[in-house]
Design an enzyme around this catalytic site. Structure first.
Site, mmCIF file in Angstrom:
data_model
loop_
_atom_site.group_PDB
_atom_site.id
_atom_site.type_symbol
_atom_site.label_atom_id
_atom_site.label_comp_id
_atom_site.label_asym_id
_atom_site.label_seq_id
_atom_site.Cartn_x
_atom_site.Cartn_y
_atom_site.Cartn_z
ATOM 1 N N TYR A 19 25.506 32.445 88.328
ATOM 2 C CA TYR A 19 24.336 32.010 89.087
ATOM 3 C C TYR A 19 23.068 32.788 88.765
ATOM 4 O O TYR A 19 22.046 32.599 89.413
ATOM 5 C CB TYR A 19 24.625 32.107 90.593
ATOM 6 C CG TYR A 19 25.102 33.469 91.051
ATOM 7 C CD1 TYR A 19 24.189 34.456 91.402
ATOM 8 C CD2 TYR A 19 26.461 33.756 91.121
ATOM 9 C CE1 TYR A 19 24.630 35.703 91.811
ATOM 10 C CE2 TYR A 19 26.904 34.998 91.536
ATOM 11 C CZ TYR A 19 25.982 35.976 91.878
ATOM 12 O OH TYR A 19 26.412 37.219 92.284
ATOM 13 N N GLY A 20 23.101 33.640 87.740
ATOM 14 C CA GLY A 20 21.925 34.457 87.443
ATOM 15 C C GLY A 20 21.657 34.618 85.966
ATOM 16 O O GLY A 20 21.428 33.651 85.257
ATOM 17 N N THR A 21 21.710 35.853 85.487
ATOM 18 C CA THR A 21 21.310 36.171 84.117
ATOM 19 C C THR A 21 22.259 35.627 83.060
ATOM 20 O O THR A 21 21.929 35.653 81.872
ATOM 21 C CB THR A 21 21.184 37.690 83.905
ATOM 22 O OG1 THR A 21 22.473 38.305 84.021
ATOM 23 C CG2 THR A 21 20.209 38.302 84.900
ATOM 24 N N LEU A 22 23.405 35.104 83.456
ATOM 25 C CA LEU A 22 24.348 34.511 82.506
ATOM 26 C C LEU A 22 24.108 33.017 82.291
ATOM 27 O O LEU A 22 24.693 32.417 81.398
ATOM 28 C CB LEU A 22 25.790 34.739 82.983
ATOM 29 C CG LEU A 22 26.267 36.185 82.879
ATOM 30 C CD1 LEU A 22 27.480 36.419 83.763
ATOM 31 C CD2 LEU A 22 26.566 36.543 81.432
ATOM 32 N N GLU A 85 29.102 43.120 84.988
ATOM 33 C CA GLU A 85 28.965 43.052 86.443
ATOM 34 C C GLU A 85 29.392 44.338 87.152
ATOM 35 O O GLU A 85 29.385 44.392 88.384
ATOM 36 C CB GLU A 85 29.768 41.861 86.991
ATOM 37 C CG GLU A 85 29.380 40.518 86.376
ATOM 38 C CD GLU A 85 27.980 40.050 86.745
ATOM 39 O OE1 GLU A 85 27.262 40.753 87.473
ATOM 40 O OE2 GLU A 85 27.608 38.962 86.289
#
Length: 128
Positions: A19-22, A85
């Site tokens: 849900y973010g930088t990936l 993470e």
């Protein structure tokens, strides 16, 4: 559920919801570049999403649905995601149901800083 994509991923595939930088176009997406993109997904509204500045932090207590993407990844990639993470120190992971089968989601377990602000569920649409 999209049966065709699930079959391509295999029943024993490790699925991950990001849900973010990936996500595609974001700075850490290269870790997923050779993995199988299954599609976009929105979770149930039971999270809170914070903007830490460089990355998001979702916690498992709230009323917000998270927008993101689901991937089928191999074991090597999954291990690299754990390192990125800082699992199990900053993030933990749990499985959620998605349209593509059960997938792992990384959830923040460290302290939430007072200057982080809460987002609407889509880190990619956060204010600049």
């Amino acid at each position: 559920m999209n049966e065709e994509l699930c079959a391509l991923a295999g029943d024993d595939a490790i699925r991950v919801f990001v849900y973010g930088t990936l996500r595609r176009g974001k700075r850490n997406h290269a870790l997923l570049a050779k993995q199988k993109y299954l599609g976009e997904f929105q979770t149930q509204a039971r999270y809170a999403l914070y903007d830490t500045g460089p990355y998001p932090a979702a916690v498992g207590a709230g009323d917000t649905a998270l927008r993101g993407e689901v991937y089928a990844v191999d074991k090597t990639c999954f291990a690299r995601l754990d390192v990125l993470e800082d699992y199990p120190h900053s993030y933990t992971r749990e499985q959620i149901r998605t349209a593509f089968g059960r997938a792992w989601i990384y959830l923040w377990i460290a302290d939430i800083e007072p200057d982080w602000y809460r987002l609407d569920g889509d880190w990619c649409r956060r204010p600049a």
